[in-house]
Design a protein around this motif. Structure first.
Motif, PDB file in Angstrom:
ATOM      1  N   ILE A   1       0.838  -1.207   0.000  1.00 27.65           N
ATOM      2  CA  ILE A   1       0.000   0.000   0.000  1.00 27.65           C
ATOM      3  C   ILE A   1       0.864   1.245   0.000  1.00 27.65           C
ATOM      4  O   ILE A   1       0.618   2.192  -0.740  1.00 27.65           O
ATOM      5  CB  ILE A   1      -0.888   0.064   1.243  1.00 27.65           C
ATOM      6  CG1 ILE A   1      -1.653  -1.213   1.403  1.00 27.65           C
ATOM      7  CG2 ILE A   1      -1.848   1.221   1.146  1.00 27.65           C
ATOM      8  CD1 ILE A   1      -2.337  -1.240   2.736  1.00 27.65           C
TER       9      ILE A   1
ATOM     10  N   ILE B   1       2.426   1.997  -3.474  1.00 23.98           N
ATOM     11  CA  ILE B   1       1.549   2.636  -4.471  1.00 23.98           C
ATOM     12  C   ILE B   1       1.252   4.074  -4.065  1.00 23.98           C
ATOM     13  O   ILE B   1       1.335   5.006  -4.871  1.00 23.98           O
ATOM     14  CB  ILE B   1       0.229   1.856  -4.611  1.00 23.98           C
ATOM     15  CG1 ILE B   1       0.519   0.383  -4.833  1.00 23.98           C
ATOM     16  CG2 ILE B   1      -0.589   2.400  -5.750  1.00 23.98           C
ATOM     17  CD1 ILE B   1      -0.729  -0.456  -4.853  1.00 23.98           C
ATOM     18  N   ALA B   2       0.932   4.267  -2.791  1.00 27.40           N
ATOM     19  CA  ALA B   2       0.555   5.614  -2.335  1.00 27.40           C
ATOM     20  C   ALA B   2       1.718   6.585  -2.465  1.00 27.40           C
ATOM     21  O   ALA B   2       1.539   7.718  -2.920  1.00 27.40           O
ATOM     22  CB  ALA B   2       0.074   5.552  -0.894  1.00 27.40           C
TER      23      ALA B   2
ATOM     24  N   ILE C   1       2.626   7.967  -5.916  1.00 32.49           N
ATOM     25  CA  ILE C   1       1.706   8.903  -6.553  1.00 32.49           C
ATOM     26  C   ILE C   1       1.334  10.104  -5.695  1.00 32.49           C
ATOM     27  O   ILE C   1       1.426  11.248  -6.152  1.00 32.49           O
ATOM     28  CB  ILE C   1       0.431   8.154  -7.000  1.00 32.49           C
ATOM     29  CG1 ILE C   1       0.817   7.148  -8.076  1.00 32.49           C
ATOM     30  CG2 ILE C   1      -0.584   9.133  -7.552  1.00 32.49           C
ATOM     31  CD1 ILE C   1      -0.293   6.299  -8.534  1.00 32.49           C
ATOM     32  N   CYS C   2       0.939   9.871  -4.433  1.00 31.23           N
ATOM     33  CA  CYS C   2       0.360  10.986  -3.676  1.00 31.23           C
ATOM     34  C   CYS C   2       1.329  12.141  -3.402  1.00 31.23           C
ATOM     35  O   CYS C   2       0.994  13.290  -3.715  1.00 31.23           O
ATOM     36  CB  CYS C   2      -0.269  10.473  -2.389  1.00 31.23           C
ATOM     37  SG  CYS C   2      -1.720   9.474  -2.710  1.00 31.23           S
TER      38      CYS C   2
ATOM     39  N   ALA D   1       2.037  14.000  -6.613  1.00 29.98           N
ATOM     40  CA  ALA D   1       0.830  14.666  -7.113  1.00 29.98           C
ATOM     41  C   ALA D   1       0.532  15.900  -6.282  1.00 29.98           C
ATOM     42  O   ALA D   1       0.168  16.954  -6.827  1.00 29.98           O
ATOM     43  CB  ALA D   1      -0.353  13.695  -7.074  1.00 29.98           C
TER      44      ALA D   1
ATOM     45  N   GLY E   1      -1.444   1.488   6.251  1.00 26.09           N
ATOM     46  CA  GLY E   1      -2.712   2.061   5.808  1.00 26.09           C
ATOM     47  C   GLY E   1      -2.846   3.505   6.235  1.00 26.09           C
ATOM     48  O   GLY E   1      -3.319   4.360   5.470  1.00 26.09           O
ATOM     49  N   MET E   2      -2.404   3.811   7.453  1.00 24.43           N
ATOM     50  CA  MET E   2      -2.527   5.167   7.959  1.00 24.43           C
ATOM     51  C   MET E   2      -1.620   6.119   7.180  1.00 24.43           C
ATOM     52  O   MET E   2      -2.005   7.253   6.889  1.00 24.43           O
ATOM     53  CB  MET E   2      -2.179   5.184   9.444  1.00 24.43           C
ATOM     54  CG  MET E   2      -2.701   6.398  10.169  1.00 24.43           C
ATOM     55  SD  MET E   2      -4.439   6.707   9.792  1.00 24.43           S
ATOM     56  CE  MET E   2      -5.137   6.736  11.395  1.00 24.43           C
TER      57      MET E   2
ATOM     58  N   ALA F   1      -0.707   5.816   4.086  1.00 25.30           N
ATOM     59  CA  ALA F   1      -1.371   6.062   2.793  1.00 25.30           C
ATOM     60  C   ALA F   1      -2.515   7.048   2.976  1.00 25.30           C
ATOM     61  O   ALA F   1      -2.708   7.962   2.156  1.00 25.30           O
ATOM     62  CB  ALA F   1      -1.874   4.745   2.211  1.00 25.30           C
ATOM     63  N   THR F   2      -3.286   6.888   4.049  1.00 28.29           N
ATOM     64  CA  THR F   2      -4.418   7.783   4.289  1.00 28.29           C
ATOM     65  C   THR F   2      -3.946   9.224   4.467  1.00 28.29           C
ATOM     66  O   THR F   2      -4.518  10.163   3.883  1.00 28.29           O
ATOM     67  CB  THR F   2      -5.180   7.330   5.548  1.00 28.29           C
ATOM     68  OG1 THR F   2      -5.474   5.939   5.421  1.00 28.29           O
ATOM     69  CG2 THR F   2      -6.462   8.115   5.715  1.00 28.29           C
TER      70      THR F   2
ATOM     71  N   SER G   1      -1.196  10.570   3.392  1.00 33.71           N
ATOM     72  CA  SER G   1      -0.705  11.128   2.124  1.00 33.71           C
ATOM     73  C   SER G   1      -1.883  11.559   1.245  1.00 33.71           C
ATOM     74  O   SER G   1      -1.805  12.556   0.529  1.00 33.71           O
ATOM     75  CB  SER G   1       0.172  10.116   1.403  1.00 33.71           C
ATOM     76  OG  SER G   1      -0.625   9.118   0.817  1.00 33.71           O
ATOM     77  N   GLY G   2      -2.992  10.818   1.343  1.00 32.18           N
ATOM     78  CA  GLY G   2      -4.185  11.202   0.589  1.00 32.18           C
ATOM     79  C   GLY G   2      -4.773  12.504   1.103  1.00 32.18           C
ATOM     80  O   GLY G   2      -5.197  13.362   0.316  1.00 32.18           O
TER      81      GLY G   2
ATOM     82  N   LEU H   1      -2.709  15.276  -0.151  1.00 27.65           N
ATOM     83  CA  LEU H   1      -3.017  15.536  -1.564  1.00 27.65           C
ATOM     84  C   LEU H   1      -4.317  16.326  -1.687  1.00 27.65           C
ATOM     85  O   LEU H   1      -4.418  17.273  -2.475  1.00 27.65           O
ATOM     86  CB  LEU H   1      -3.117  14.211  -2.326  1.00 27.65           C
ATOM     87  CG  LEU H   1      -3.648  14.321  -3.759  1.00 27.65           C
ATOM     88  CD1 LEU H   1      -2.747  15.215  -4.590  1.00 27.65           C
ATOM     89  CD2 LEU H   1      -3.765  12.952  -4.404  1.00 27.65           C
TER      90      LEU H   1
ATOM     91  N   ALA I   1      -4.585  19.825  -3.407  1.00 26.78           N
ATOM     92  CA  ALA I   1      -5.422  19.963  -4.607  1.00 26.78           C
ATOM     93  C   ALA I   1      -6.479  21.046  -4.418  1.00 26.78           C
ATOM     94  O   ALA I   1      -6.946  21.637  -5.388  1.00 26.78           O
ATOM     95  CB  ALA I   1      -6.095  18.621  -4.918  1.00 26.78           C
TER      96      ALA I   1
ATOM     97  N   SER J   1      -4.863   4.044  -4.049  1.00 22.44           N
ATOM     98  CA  SER J   1      -3.974   3.774  -2.922  1.00 22.44           C
ATOM     99  C   SER J   1      -4.523   4.350  -1.628  1.00 22.44           C
ATOM    100  O   SER J   1      -4.456   3.714  -0.582  1.00 22.44           O
ATOM    101  CB  SER J   1      -2.577   4.310  -3.214  1.00 22.44           C
ATOM    102  OG  SER J   1      -2.626   5.692  -3.461  1.00 22.44           O
ATOM    103  N   VAL J   2      -5.080   5.560  -1.687  1.00 17.85           N
ATOM    104  CA  VAL J   2      -5.554   6.187  -0.454  1.00 17.85           C
ATOM    105  C   VAL J   2      -6.784   5.457   0.081  1.00 17.85           C
ATOM    106  O   VAL J   2      -6.861   5.136   1.272  1.00 17.85           O
ATOM    107  CB  VAL J   2      -5.865   7.672  -0.698  1.00 17.85           C
ATOM    108  CG1 VAL J   2      -6.517   8.266   0.529  1.00 17.85           C
ATOM    109  CG2 VAL J   2      -4.599   8.417  -1.048  1.00 17.85           C
TER     110      VAL J   2
ATOM    111  N   GLY K   1      -5.677   2.119   1.430  1.00 16.07           N
ATOM    112  CA  GLY K   1      -4.978   2.295   2.698  1.00 16.07           C
ATOM    113  C   GLY K   1      -5.953   2.560   3.831  1.00 16.07           C
ATOM    114  O   GLY K   1      -5.866   1.965   4.912  1.00 16.07           O
TER     115      GLY K   1
ATOM    116  N   VAL L   1      -6.851   0.404   7.282  1.00 14.70           N
ATOM    117  CA  VAL L   1      -6.926   0.953   8.631  1.00 14.70           C
ATOM    118  C   VAL L   1      -8.219   0.495   9.298  1.00 14.70           C
ATOM    119  O   VAL L   1      -8.222   0.021  10.443  1.00 14.70           O
ATOM    120  CB  VAL L   1      -6.850   2.496   8.589  1.00 14.70           C
ATOM    121  CG1 VAL L   1      -7.195   3.086   9.952  1.00 14.70           C
ATOM    122  CG2 VAL L   1      -5.463   2.942   8.166  1.00 14.70           C
TER     123      VAL L   1
END
Lengths: 309, 401
Positions: free
Chosen positions: A221, A224-225, A228-229, A232, A280-281, A283-284, A286-287, A290, A294, B110-111, B114, B118
């Motif tokens: 995870i 991938i994150a 890109i994140c 981006a 997971g956290m 990745a979250t 980083s989202g 983003l 954005a 991915s987000v 992820g 969680v």
């Protein structure tokens, strides 16, 4: 929190997370600008069969063979995608979809066929990673950083990830000018005598190595994150490649640190007893970064396009 | 064993799985085709990963409301909601920012994935409800399919098929020529939204059988496979449905025939098998057809060059050319041209002269553009035109001795 707790339990996973995030985010910038952002996604899926095959061939769970297997699978996938795209005259996205889903399915099937109850090799582990378990039990406090005996028991993932990061930085530094030109104007780069095909392949291989090393340590995870994140989000912050690279590193580090802390201590603050998945956290977070970039970043619109369209 | 499975003789549960999987394969193959023709195949990847947090959150909500959290309809509703949220993020990122679609796809998948992980770890640590099997949504778990699950899948599959039947004209138009579609008064963005809604429906329905990672394969691979066999869009759709249904049916049967063969991956590998066969064997677009075409072309070039060499009395060394000339009885074993060979060679040389004249003459511009060194001049010009050219070239000349 004092050093006696922090150094053995949190320092190494935190550092590994940061190194992995930055090692993925750096090549991610170029992949993003070259419209190859999903290569990271494809690589992280095809790594699974590579690891399983390496395990079947050697019979041991060791970093060396697994990384070789993963790298082999990544390269095989890149070649296969190109082959299918050319032979079948299929658009790149669909060719990629065909290859990575099939290889992932093959990996899952191999896993189910082999007896994995005795070894720690399962799909969940491959997806989530086990960042939390990369602890340094022999450390007693900050002083252990200078203690050669304790240092020799550092989790092997830490030096490996650090080396990978150095390799990635070296590649980008060495080919900086060619990478920059060929990313923005491939035709012009070719007239300057830059071997753009070779350079593109080198970039993908560098990305694959970073992905494989990070995959081994922190699961797919994050890979991938982080490909890109952060790039981006950085794209919304700057119009200059140098600026974008700097921002992406900053975003990657913030995601890794904040994600790790939130995963480890967030639930405790809320009264729960156990931590949640750090990968997971991260990745979250980083989202979320983003999303903020954005929404509010200074360079978030396409050049020339009026705002609000 | 395998034979029994193929003939649905493996008992009630296996039959249920096979029928459910086949229905899913057909509807995903057909839905995926429109995505593929619109060149947005990988959007399905983002949609499928975006279902995970919804599954987890729905589970938590159902547990909080006092259930055991395993109601399939509830979980699917949750996954649909979060897939919608992911789709909305994807559209917003592509339209309102400078990010390209592929980057937006990667960011969303991915987000959301992820965040889903969680939530799954939260569920694990809470230790509430019966969370066992929730991980099945990652990779699919068909073994425990119940009659109710099969009904949900069959109903969802039938509903998507019906919608596609209603929407196929505007969707095809938008896929091939969005500008023309817009000019005809079709709202491209609304059709795109509906297409994505269909993909989402198939994804959500397919979660139970192949899992959220592998459903992408069922959306992409059959469409690519079908594209090899035909140039017509309605045939692509139909064949993709057949390819998807066939691979799902075969995959379900194979996985039922032996232990440790997970259904999802086997279905995907079956589907890839059909793809690989098509890549190799399809007429026109297949690899084998291309190789044959190349060989035929090569032989024509060699034969032509050989004839011209004969006509000009040059020595031929090229082994393939010699073999081709001998096979056709144009050349004797000792390298001397036969009567027939002499005649054909003279004609080939004369045709070259004719072509040279055609190409230097402005009035034959259209015909001259067709010259590629292989085309017979009779297929381009009429007899009258040829005799007119022959008049200008003059009578037959002696082949130089």
């Amino acid at each position: 929190m004092n050093g006696a707790e922090f150094v053995p339990l949190s320092l190494t996973p935190l550092l590994i997370g940061i190194f992995a995030a930055v090692a993925c985010a750096l090549p991610g910038n170029f992949l993003l600008l070259r419209r190859q952002a999903l290569i990271g996604d494809a690589i992280s899926h095809v790594v699974l069969p590579g690891i399983v095959v390496a395990f079947l061939l050697t019979g041991v769970i060791a970093a060396g063979p697994m990384m070789l297997g993963a790298a082999g699978a990544a390269i095989a996938a890149v070649i296969l995608i190109e082959l299918i795209r050319r032979l079948g005259r299929i658009e790149p996205g669909a060719a990629m979809g065909v290859v990575f889903t099939t290889m992932f399915a093959g990996g899952v099937l191999l896993l189910e066929q082999t007896d994995t109850s005795t070894v720690h090799l399962d799909v969940e582990h491959a997806l989530y990673g086990n960042l939390e378990s990369l602890i340094w039990l022999d450390a007693t406090g900050w002083a252990s950083l200078l203690d050669p005996v304790a240092l020799s028991y550092l989790p092997a993932e830490l030096p490996r990830m650090a080396l990978t990061l150095i390799g990635v930085i070296l590649f980008i530094a060495l080919f900086w000018r060619s990478l920059k030109i060929s990313t923005f104007d491939e035709g012009f780069a070719r007239t300057l005598g830059i071997r753009t095909n070779l350079l593109g392949l080198g970039l993908v291989i560098t990305a694959a190595i970073a992905a494989v090393a990070a995959f081994d340590a922190v699961g797919s995870i994050i890979v991938i994150a982080m490909f890109i994140c952060p790039p981006a989000a950085a794209r919304m912050m700057s119009n200059r490649l140098e600026g974008q690279l700097g921002w992406s590193v900053a975003f990657a580090v913030v995601s890794a640190v904040l994600g790790y802390v939130l995963a480890g201590y967030g639930p405790l603050w809320l009264g729960a007893t156990d931590a949640v998945s750090a990968a997971g956290m991260i990745a979250t977070v980083s989202g979320l970064l983003l999303a903020i970039a954005a929404r509010f970043g200074p360079c978030r619109h396409r050049a020339g396009a009026p705002a609000g369209i | 064993m395998l034979w029994d499975a193929l003939l649905l003789q493996m008992g009630y549960n296996a039959t249920l799985v096979a029928i459910g999987a086949t229905l899913l394969g057909i509807s995903s193959g057909i839905t995926g085709t429109f995505l593929f023709l619109r060149k947005r195949a990988l959007v399905s990847d983002a949609i499928s990963h975006a279902t995970l947090p919804g599954v987890g959150l729905a589970f938590l909500v159902m547990v909080a409301l006092g259930g055991d959290g395993r109601n399939l309809a509830g979980l699917l509703a949750g996954s649909a909601l979060s897939a919608m949220a992911g789709l909305w993020c994807l559209n917003w990122l592509t339209r309102r920012t400078r990010l390209a679609e592929d980057a937006a796809i990667g960011a969303v998948l991915s987000v959301f994935f992820g965040f889903g992980i969680v939530i799954l770890t939260v569920i694990q640590t809470l230790g509430v409800g019966r969370q066992a099997g929730l991980e099945g949504f990652l990779l699919g778990s068909t073994a425990g399919m119940l009659w109710n699950d099969a009904l949900v899948i069959a109903g969802g599959g039938a509903a998507t098929l019906l919608l596609i039947l209603l929407l196929r004209r505007p969707m095809t138009l938008v896929a091939f020529d969005p500008e023309y579609a817009a000019a005809r008064g079709i709202s491209v963005s609304r059709i795109d939204m509906m297409m994505m809604g269909l993909v989402m429906a198939v994804t959500v329905v397919g979660l139970k059988i192949v899992g959220l990672i592998l459903i992408v394969a069922l959306l992409i691979i059959p469409a690519v496979t079908a594209r090899f066999w035909t140039e017509r869009s309605d045939m692509v759709v139909l064949l993709a449905g057949v390819a998807g249904g066939l691979s799902a049916y075969l995959g379900a049967a194979v996985s039922a025939s032996a232990p440790n063969l997970p259904t999802g991956p086997i279905i995907v590998l079956m589907s890839f098998g059909l793809f690989a066969l098509s890549l190799l064997l399809a007429p026109n677009r297949g690899v084998l057809a291309a190789v044959l075409r190349h060989l035929r072309f090569q032989r024509r070039v060699h034969l032509r060059q050989g004839l011209l060499a004969l006509a000009q009395d040059q020595v031929i060394y090229e082994p393939l050319t010699l073999r081709l000339l001998r096979q056709r009885g144009l050349l004797r074993a000792d390298g001397v041209p036969t009567e027939k060979g002499r005649a054909r060679a003279a004609k080939a040389l004369r045709d070259e002269h004719r072509w040279a004249l055609v190409r230097s003459d402005q009035t034959h511009e259209a015909a001259a553009a067709l010259y590629d060194g292989l085309r017979e001049i009779e297929t381009v010009l009429t007899e009258d035109q040829i005799s007119e050219i022959d008049r200008r070239i003059g009578g037959p000349r002696e082949v130089p001795a």
